[in-house]
Design a protein around this motif. Structure first.
Motif, PDB file in Angstrom:
ATOM      1  N   TYR A 285       0.825  -1.197   0.000  1.00 36.97           N
ATOM      2  CA  TYR A 285       0.000   0.000   0.000  1.00 36.97           C
ATOM      3  C   TYR A 285       0.868   1.260   0.000  1.00 36.97           C
ATOM      4  CZ  TYR A 285      -4.558  -2.133   0.876  1.00 36.97           C
ATOM      5  OH  TYR A 285      -5.734  -2.820   0.753  1.00 36.97           O
ATOM      6  N   ASP A 286       1.843   1.277   0.907  1.00 38.70           N
ATOM      7  CA  ASP A 286       2.677   2.457   1.102  1.00 38.70           C
ATOM      8  C   ASP A 286       4.136   2.034   1.265  1.00 38.70           C
ATOM      9  OD1 ASP A 286       0.150   3.091   3.395  1.00 38.70           O
ATOM     10  OD2 ASP A 286       0.275   4.153   1.489  1.00 38.70           O
ATOM     11  N   MET A 287       5.027   2.948   0.906  1.00 36.30           N
ATOM     12  CA  MET A 287       6.449   2.750   1.137  1.00 36.30           C
ATOM     13  C   MET A 287       6.959   3.942   1.942  1.00 36.30           C
ATOM     14  SD  MET A 287       7.562  -0.053  -0.373  1.00 36.30           S
ATOM     15  CE  MET A 287       9.309   0.209  -0.630  1.00 36.30           C
ATOM     16  N   GLY A 288       7.832   3.674   2.877  1.00 34.46           N
ATOM     17  CA  GLY A 288       8.330   4.753   3.724  1.00 34.46           C
ATOM     18  C   GLY A 288       9.828   4.679   3.915  1.00 34.46           C
ATOM     19  N   TRP A 289      10.391   5.811   4.265  1.00 33.42           N
ATOM     20  CA  TRP A 289      11.786   5.903   4.685  1.00 33.42           C
ATOM     21  C   TRP A 289      11.818   6.371   6.138  1.00 33.42           C
ATOM     22  CZ3 TRP A 289      15.979   4.260   2.058  1.00 33.42           C
ATOM     23  CH2 TRP A 289      15.867   4.078   0.684  1.00 33.42           C
ATOM     24  N   PHE A 290      12.610   5.690   6.917  1.00 31.87           N
ATOM     25  CA  PHE A 290      12.827   6.039   8.314  1.00 31.87           C
ATOM     26  C   PHE A 290      14.330   6.132   8.535  1.00 31.87           C
ATOM     27  CE2 PHE A 290       8.587   5.429  10.177  1.00 31.87           C
ATOM     28  CZ  PHE A 290       7.949   4.820   9.114  1.00 31.87           C
ATOM     29  N   ARG A 291      14.721   6.740   9.643  1.00 29.02           N
ATOM     30  CA  ARG A 291      16.145   6.799   9.945  1.00 29.02           C
ATOM     31  C   ARG A 291      16.360   6.652  11.446  1.00 29.02           C
ATOM     32  NH1 ARG A 291      17.253  13.212   8.478  1.00 29.02           N
ATOM     33  NH2 ARG A 291      16.180  14.118  10.298  1.00 29.02           N
TER      34      ARG A 291
ATOM     35  N   PRO B 216      24.538  17.891   9.029  1.00 31.99           N
ATOM     36  CA  PRO B 216      25.121  16.866   9.917  1.00 31.99           C
ATOM     37  C   PRO B 216      24.065  16.114  10.724  1.00 31.99           C
ATOM     38  CG  PRO B 216      26.454  18.848   9.961  1.00 31.99           C
ATOM     39  CD  PRO B 216      25.230  19.182   9.151  1.00 31.99           C
ATOM     40  N   GLU B 217      22.981  16.774  11.077  1.00 30.56           N
ATOM     41  CA  GLU B 217      21.927  16.114  11.849  1.00 30.56           C
ATOM     42  C   GLU B 217      21.128  15.103  11.033  1.00 30.56           C
ATOM     43  OE1 GLU B 217      22.480  19.414  11.586  1.00 30.56           O
ATOM     44  OE2 GLU B 217      20.584  20.537  11.508  1.00 30.56           O
ATOM     45  N   ASP B 218      21.376  15.025   9.734  1.00 34.09           N
ATOM     46  CA  ASP B 218      20.755  13.996   8.898  1.00 34.09           C
ATOM     47  C   ASP B 218      21.524  12.672   8.979  1.00 34.09           C
ATOM     48  OD1 ASP B 218      20.144  16.547   6.454  1.00 34.09           O
ATOM     49  OD2 ASP B 218      18.678  15.651   7.827  1.00 34.09           O
ATOM     50  N   THR B 219      22.667  12.675   9.643  1.00 33.17           N
ATOM     51  CA  THR B 219      23.468  11.460   9.772  1.00 33.17           C
ATOM     52  C   THR B 219      22.694  10.385  10.523  1.00 33.17           C
ATOM     53  OG1 THR B 219      25.573  12.654   9.718  1.00 33.17           O
ATOM     54  CG2 THR B 219      25.568  10.492  10.777  1.00 33.17           C
ATOM     55  N   ALA B 220      22.565   9.226   9.897  1.00 34.85           N
ATOM     56  CA  ALA B 220      21.784   8.124  10.477  1.00 34.85           C
ATOM     57  C   ALA B 220      21.858   6.923   9.544  1.00 34.85           C
ATOM     58  CB  ALA B 220      20.325   8.541  10.671  1.00 34.85           C
ATOM     59  N   VAL B 221      21.351   5.808  10.031  1.00 36.60           N
ATOM     60  CA  VAL B 221      21.075   4.671   9.151  1.00 36.60           C
ATOM     61  C   VAL B 221      19.660   4.870   8.621  1.00 36.60           C
ATOM     62  CG1 VAL B 221      20.837   2.184   8.955  1.00 36.60           C
ATOM     63  CG2 VAL B 221      22.612   3.159  10.435  1.00 36.60           C
ATOM     64  N   TYR B 222      19.525   4.812   7.311  1.00 34.39           N
ATOM     65  CA  TYR B 222      18.230   5.016   6.669  1.00 34.39           C
ATOM     66  C   TYR B 222      17.639   3.672   6.273  1.00 34.39           C
ATOM     67  CZ  TYR B 222      18.801  10.052   6.571  1.00 34.39           C
ATOM     68  OH  TYR B 222      18.923  11.373   6.942  1.00 34.39           O
ATOM     69  N   TYR B 223      16.382   3.478   6.659  1.00 34.82           N
ATOM     70  CA  TYR B 223      15.687   2.223   6.402  1.00 34.82           C
ATOM     71  C   TYR B 223      14.491   2.461   5.484  1.00 34.82           C
ATOM     72  CZ  TYR B 223      18.227   0.482  10.475  1.00 34.82           C
ATOM     73  OH  TYR B 223      19.205   0.114  11.372  1.00 34.82           O
ATOM     74  N   CYS B 224      14.300   1.529   4.589  1.00 38.44           N
ATOM     75  CA  CYS B 224      13.127   1.495   3.732  1.00 38.44           C
ATOM     76  C   CYS B 224      12.125   0.527   4.344  1.00 38.44           C
ATOM     77  CB  CYS B 224      13.552   1.025   2.332  1.00 38.44           C
ATOM     78  SG  CYS B 224      12.231   0.830   1.160  1.00 38.44           S
TER      79      CYS B 224
END
Length: 129
Positions: free
Chosen positions: A32-38, A91-99
């Motif tokens: 239904y939906d796809m998302g990005w999380f971090r 720099p605050e965008d630094t993270a592991v990004y998950y789909c």
């Protein structure tokens, strides 16, 4: 089940750009939906962006306030791939990004982790100052 594989992470200087990809396989017709999380070290996993995949939803997109105007989520249904174009990185965008993929709308909030059934292994994004 849906299998998800992210790619495109890396090291970039502040102000730079990266384009993440998430390739889906398996029962992709059920999405239904796809998302990005971090998730940054020592912090909880947080919502970044999401897109409605099923055709009748018209590809509506959603963003967290922290990335609105800088990140763009898009999809290529023919390739079963979702992208996250990230511009003006900080720099605050630094993270592991998950789909993640939602195969049913179990909860109303598209930014709620509990809505999602399948997760990728993550890709590291590091932004240097």
């Amino acid at each position: 089940q849906v299998q998800l594989v992210e790619s495109g992470g890396g090291l970039v200087q502040a102000g730079g750009s990266l384009n993440l990809s998430c390739a889906a396989s398996g029962r992709t017709f059920s999405i239904y939906d796809m998302g990005w999380f971090r998730q940054a070290p020592g912090k909880e996993r947080e919502f970044v962006a999401a897109i409605a995949v099923i055709i009748r939803s018209g590809g509506m997109t959603y963003y967290s306030d922290s990335v609105k105007g800088r990140f763009t989520i898009s999809r290529d249904n023919g390739k079963n791939t979702v992208y996250l174009q990230m511009n003006n990185l900080k720099p605050e965008d630094t993270a592991v990004y998950y789909c993640a993929a939602a195969r049913a709308r179990k909860v109303p909030d598209i930014g709620d982790l509990r809505r999602y059934d399948d997760w990728g292994q993550g890709t590291q994004v590091t932004v240097s100052s």
